[in-house]
Design an enzyme around this catalytic site. Structure first.
Site, short mmCIF file in Angstrom:
data_model
loop_
_atom_site.label_atom_id
_atom_site.label_comp_id
_atom_site.label_asym_id
_atom_site.label_seq_id
_atom_site.Cartn_x
_atom_site.Cartn_y
_atom_site.Cartn_z
N SER A 19 3.74 45.32 -24.51
CA SER A 19 4.83 44.35 -24.59
C SER A 19 4.94 43.89 -26.04
CB SER A 19 4.57 43.19 -23.64
OG SER A 19 5.65 42.28 -23.65
N HIS A 46 8.06 46.15 -22.10
CA HIS A 46 9.02 45.11 -21.76
C HIS A 46 10.15 45.21 -22.76
CE1 HIS A 46 5.88 42.35 -19.60
NE2 HIS A 46 6.03 43.53 -19.04
N ASP A 136 1.14 41.10 -17.09
CA ASP A 136 1.64 42.32 -16.48
C ASP A 136 0.67 43.47 -16.75
OD1 ASP A 136 3.27 44.05 -15.15
OD2 ASP A 136 4.71 44.32 -16.79
#
Length: 968
Positions: A19, A46, A136
């Site tokens: 991310s 992401h 995540d």
């Protein structure tokens, strides 16, 4: 669609989750890894849905592997790096990648892909977590480990944002924690060994059981747990995995490795204990419990009795909390006030510690609905914390399911995906424990791959699809079955990690030491005595109390006032209350009671014993007087009852008054708090929602910013390269926009245009120049309007020549483009052309003045030049000759005897065939008046720079005609 059976089962797929700050880590990773045979990579980031991802082109510069965006439904090929495109989630099934649109309020693409990767690739799945915020990927790496895969995580010190790496490391199941540049080398080292391999524990190998037993013995010494009754294939598969990671070839070497590296024993122990768990696993099963099981339980239960549930093998607590939430939803929907007690047990202390905290990563949003998250959790930093009222209903405790005694009077036992790891003998042992635990008509909840086996006569299917069974009490004694041999021999321990008030472990029994001599003497010599706790429950009995105790039909009672004879209950209750409040010894003499028609009396002595849980115990002693008549009147039952009633009435009135005042105060406070709470909840929900959105947007923008920063760096380097290139070419170049204003120029352009840096943005018509080019502005507008190129040769005031090239300038922006003006100094070329022209003119004059007829032909035989002598002999002017070829039949070429000449014998044909010698021939041509002229022709070939014939020079002169004159 391909099926798993048709796929290359050895294909290893490496899923990489990143991310914010992940671009730098990805570039470091791929800069240090070369293609690995049988391995492919899938990068999940992401990404912002509002910006184009530049990831493929940025990573393509760092690796020799092919890098491309995922195409929906494409098969995964080795040696390829797949990139998740924006606005999509990614899953893998049967070796193919599938794209689905992202949900608007839930963005956990890494967890989603890792779970599907684990299910599809099993032991050939690798999960890598790089820099990023949030959590995540945490649930995803657990899924990969549950299926036997490998997990690598970027070390926190090297990560720009350490949220995702820290959350993954906290699971305790990560195989390697490394910086990205070292991950590549470790992955290459493991690449071959981790893919489908030959068994390292051959079934018929000598000493197989001895070596396996030694490994399990080392684990038992370290952890106190015996895994010898776990399924052998499961244990061996986990051992082989660790052998591959540590590059150990044989079981004997691994046993020696464990002895030298005690830390590896703990890692192997953790590998054995990894379990499959998540919130509301198989949601339909929980719906079935809420719709079918709970109504059955509550309809058959006394509303004042608690609902008791046992979750055996609870791991990190998701299963227990899921059941607690399900029951609470049912209670709220049916307006019930029944108390709920859930006993959640496991042998993994680390997992119990996580469960007791009740804090889970934000990624559980993929398993629990937003409504449940809002009602039963609250967000605390980067985790979801379970609500206190749910937490108090669950008691987490260390419990060895095989050795420790089971919990009694359980209404629902949940034991999912534990039996599949046990051998049949242990399965029967566990099921016998559940049979002993369950109340009549209780329920058993197993995993989807489990069954009750030999206990089908006591556990009847209630819902086959979800493995829900109903216990049927056949009336036979229910005692747990013993296990012979190597059972799990951990020291018995019942530690309630999170016991709430009122749920503490039972106090020790006075006879815990066994049937000692002291105990036997006490029971023989002491008067009838009951040892009771402060809650009036009987803990131990000394002597023969049968005369004073009367057991009744129904559920057994532990309250001492409920088991003594009715005549003794009231005075005993009064004595117990006084002893509890006042302390010391309470004597009540001459209490009358009846046995049948016989009337007797007894002295009741209640002694307060200090210490112990809850403030100690009470000893109730029954002393029978030698002469009953002496005490018949000592205790007036009626007066005692009246006194007792008056005391209770006064106490009740005082309590009611206090309670009323308290209620009024609480109602006022409650209304105020409720209004404030509603406002705070509304504000908190809005802030939480806004914060989540901002956090998600922030992560996406960080990712986009990293890509753009990398792109800007590349563009800066390209711009520098372009500036240096333009400066080195010495070509005057001016970039003009749609309005013919200057955008950029090279230093060479200042030779002809009076231009400085501050002139950028000014129209070119405002600048003076040294060119004799009045049509410049018109030509620029013509090129801009017609979108075509234009070239002109122009001079400056000093007589220098330039080639002015005007080109349309294409731009990827919405600014309409512009014009590119370049000025190439061609003065030397013009001087050379002038010199060549003069030399050519001189040569022509020389040839024209020569008496020898001379012609020149090109490579196709066309006459490109003929001098005056040739014109005179042939009787044709130069213009007409330029349209003919030297071999052309219009000359009527004959030999000097009047015979036609074959084409291959013509002069230029001979030169093209030979190419390396002078040709001398005699041919005749017909002049303009039709008279035959015989010529002696000499031809010389002309060669290009490659040695090929590109033309010829022919000289000829008239000679006597050898042919006889023709007669008519």
């Amino acid at each position: 669609m391909a099926t798993p059976e048709t796929l290359d089962q050895s294909l290893m797929v490496v899923g990489i989750g990143a991310s914010a700050g992940g671009l730098e880590a990805l570039q470091q990773f791929f800069s240090n890894i070369d293609p690995i045979e049988g391995v492919s990579f899938v990068v999940v980031q992401h990404l912002s849905p509002d910006y184009k991802s530049l990831m493929p082109e940025l990573l393509a510069r760092k690796t020799r592997m092919q890098v491309r965006h995922v195409v929906d439904g494409e098969e995964v090929l080795p040696g390829v790096v797949y990139i998740l495109p924006p606005k999509n989630n990614l899953t893998m099934y049967a070796g193919k990648l599938f794209l689905t649109p992202q949900e608007p309020h839930l963005n956990l693409p890494i967890d989603l892909f890792f779970r599907s990767l684990a299910e599809d690739r099993g032991e050939n799945a690798v999960g890598i977590i790089l820099s990023g915020t949030g959590s995540d990927g945490t649930r995803g790496v657990r899924a990969i480990k549950e299926h036997g895969g490998l997990v690598l995580v970027q070390e926190e010190e090297s990560a720009t944002f350490d949220g995702m790496p820290r959350s993954a490391i906290s699971t305790g199941i990560v195989d390697f924690v490394l910086p990205p540049d070292r991950m590549a080398g470790e992955l290459r080292r493991l690449g071959t060994g981790l893919r489908t391999q030959e068994p390292r524990f051959p079934k018929r190998a000598a000493g197989r059981q001895d070596t396996l037993g030694k490994i399990l013995a080392l684990v038992k010494i370290k952890s106190g747990l015996d895994f010898s009754y776990y399924k052998e294939n499961t244990i061996i598969r986990r051992i082989e995995r660790r052998m591959s990671i540590n590059q150990v070839e044989s079981p004997e070497e691994y046993a020696a490795y464990l002895e030298k590296h005690p830390g590896e024993i703990g890692v192997l122990y953790k590998e054995f204990l990894i379990g499959v768990t998540k919130f509301f696993r198989e949601p339909e099963a929980y719906e079935c419990i809420a719709e079918k099981v709970l109504p059955e339980l509550f309809n058959a239960k006394d509303p004042h009795e608690p609902l008791r549930i046992w979750v055996a093998g609870c791991s990190t607590g998701e299963e227990a909390y899921s059941l607690a939430i399900t029951v609470n939803e049912y209670l709220a929907a049916n307006e019930l006030k029944t108390e709920l007690k859930i006993f959640a047990t496991d042998i993994d202390r680390d997992a119990l510690a996580v469960a007791a905290q009740g804090a889970y990563p934000l990624s559980i949003a993929a398993d629990a609905s937003l409504d449940r998250l809002g009602r039963y959790f609250f967000k605390k930093g980067e985790v979801y914390q379970i609500q206190p009222h749910i937490r108090k209903q669950v008691i987490f405790a260390y419990h060895n399911l095989i050795k420790d005694p089971p919990f009694p009077r359980i209404d629902l036992v949940s034991c999912r995906n534990l039996l599949i790891y046990l051998q049949p003998v242990l399965q029967r042992k566990v099921l016998s424990h559940f049979q002993y635990s369950l109340a009549p008509q209780g329920f058993l909840f197993l995993g989807s791959s489990e069954s009750v086996g030999d206990h089908a006569n006591t556990f009847f299917p209630f819902e086959n699809r979800w493995k829900l069974f109903r216990y049927h009490d056949d009336g036979r004694p229910r005692m747990p079955l013993p296990v012979s041999g190597g059972s799990l021999s951990v020291q018995k321990e019942q530690i309630d990690i999170s016991a709430t008030e009122g749920e503490a472990a039972s106090p020790p029994r006075p006879d815990e030491g066994g049937d000692t001599l002291t105990t036997r003497l006490l029971e023989r010599c002491m008067p009838p005595t009951l040892l009771v706790g402060r809650d009036r429950t009987v803990q131990h009995i000394f002597g023969d109390v049968n005369e004073f105790v009367q057991m009744r039909a129904g559920r057994p009672q532990a309250d001492v006032t409920k088991i003594v004879r009715d005549d003794l209950a009231i005075p005993l209750s009064s004595a117990l209350q006084r002893a509890t409040k006042e302390g010391g010894d309470i004597h009540i003499r001459g209490v009358a009671y009846h046995i049948g028609e016989e009337r007797r009396s007894v002295d009741i002595v209640v002694r307060s014993l200090g210490g112990g849980h809850g403030g100690g115990y009470l000893a109730v002693t029954f002393q029978t007087a030698e002469n009953d008549d002496m005490h018949l009147e000592s205790y007036d039952l009626k007066e005692g009852v009246k006194t007792r009633i008056r005391d209770l009435e006064r106490e009740l009135q005082y309590t009611k008054e206090n309670l009323q005042a308290t209620i009024e105060e609480l109602e006022t406070s409650n209304e105020e708090l409720q209004a404030t709470n509603e406002e705070l909840l509304a504000a908190n929900e809005e802030l939480q929602s806004t914060n989540e959105e901002l956090q998600s947007v922030n992560e996406e923008l960080i990712t986009v910013n990293a890509e753009y920063q990398s792109k800007i760096q590349e563009l800066t380097e390209l711009n520098d390269d372009l500036d240096n290139l333009m400066a080195s070419t010495e070509v005057g170049t001016i970039f003009l926009d749609q309005a013919l204003c200057i955008r950029k120029f090279t230093s060479a352009a200042t030779v002809t245009f009076k231009i400085i840096d501050s002139d950028v943005g000014r129209p070119i018509s405002d600048l003076s120049h040294r060119l004799q080019y009045p049509e410049l502005e018109g030509d620029l507008r013509d090129v801009l309007g017609r979108n075509r190129e234009l070239e002109r040769e122009v001079r400056d005031e000093d007589g220098r020549w330039y080639l002015a090239r005007l080109l349309p300038y294409a731009s990827g922006l919405d600014d309409g483009g512009g014009v590119l003006l370049t000025l190439v100094d061609i003065s030397r070329i013009k001087r050379a052309e002038e010199s060549t022209r003069r030399e050519h003119d001189l040569l022509i004059r020389i040839l024209d003045s020569s008496p020898m007829a001379t012609t020149m032909v090109d490579k196709d035989g066309f006459i490109s030049y003929a001098n005056r002598a040739a014109e005179a002999i042939l009787g044709v002017n130069r213009k007409e000759l330029a349209e003919r070829r030297f071999n052309d039949g219009t000359f009527h070429i004959l030999d000097c005897r009047g015979n036609p000449v074959k084409e291959e014998d013509l002069p230029f044909s001979i030169i093209k065939q030979t190419g390396d010698r002078v040709v001398n021939v005699r041919h005749a041509v017909l002049g303009a008046d039709g008279e035959r002229i015989c010529l002696s022709i000499t031809g010389n070939p002309v060669f290009d720079r490659h040695g090929r014939v590109e033309g010829a020079v022919f000289k000829f002169e008239p000679v006597p005609d050898l042919a006889p004159p023709q007669t008519s």
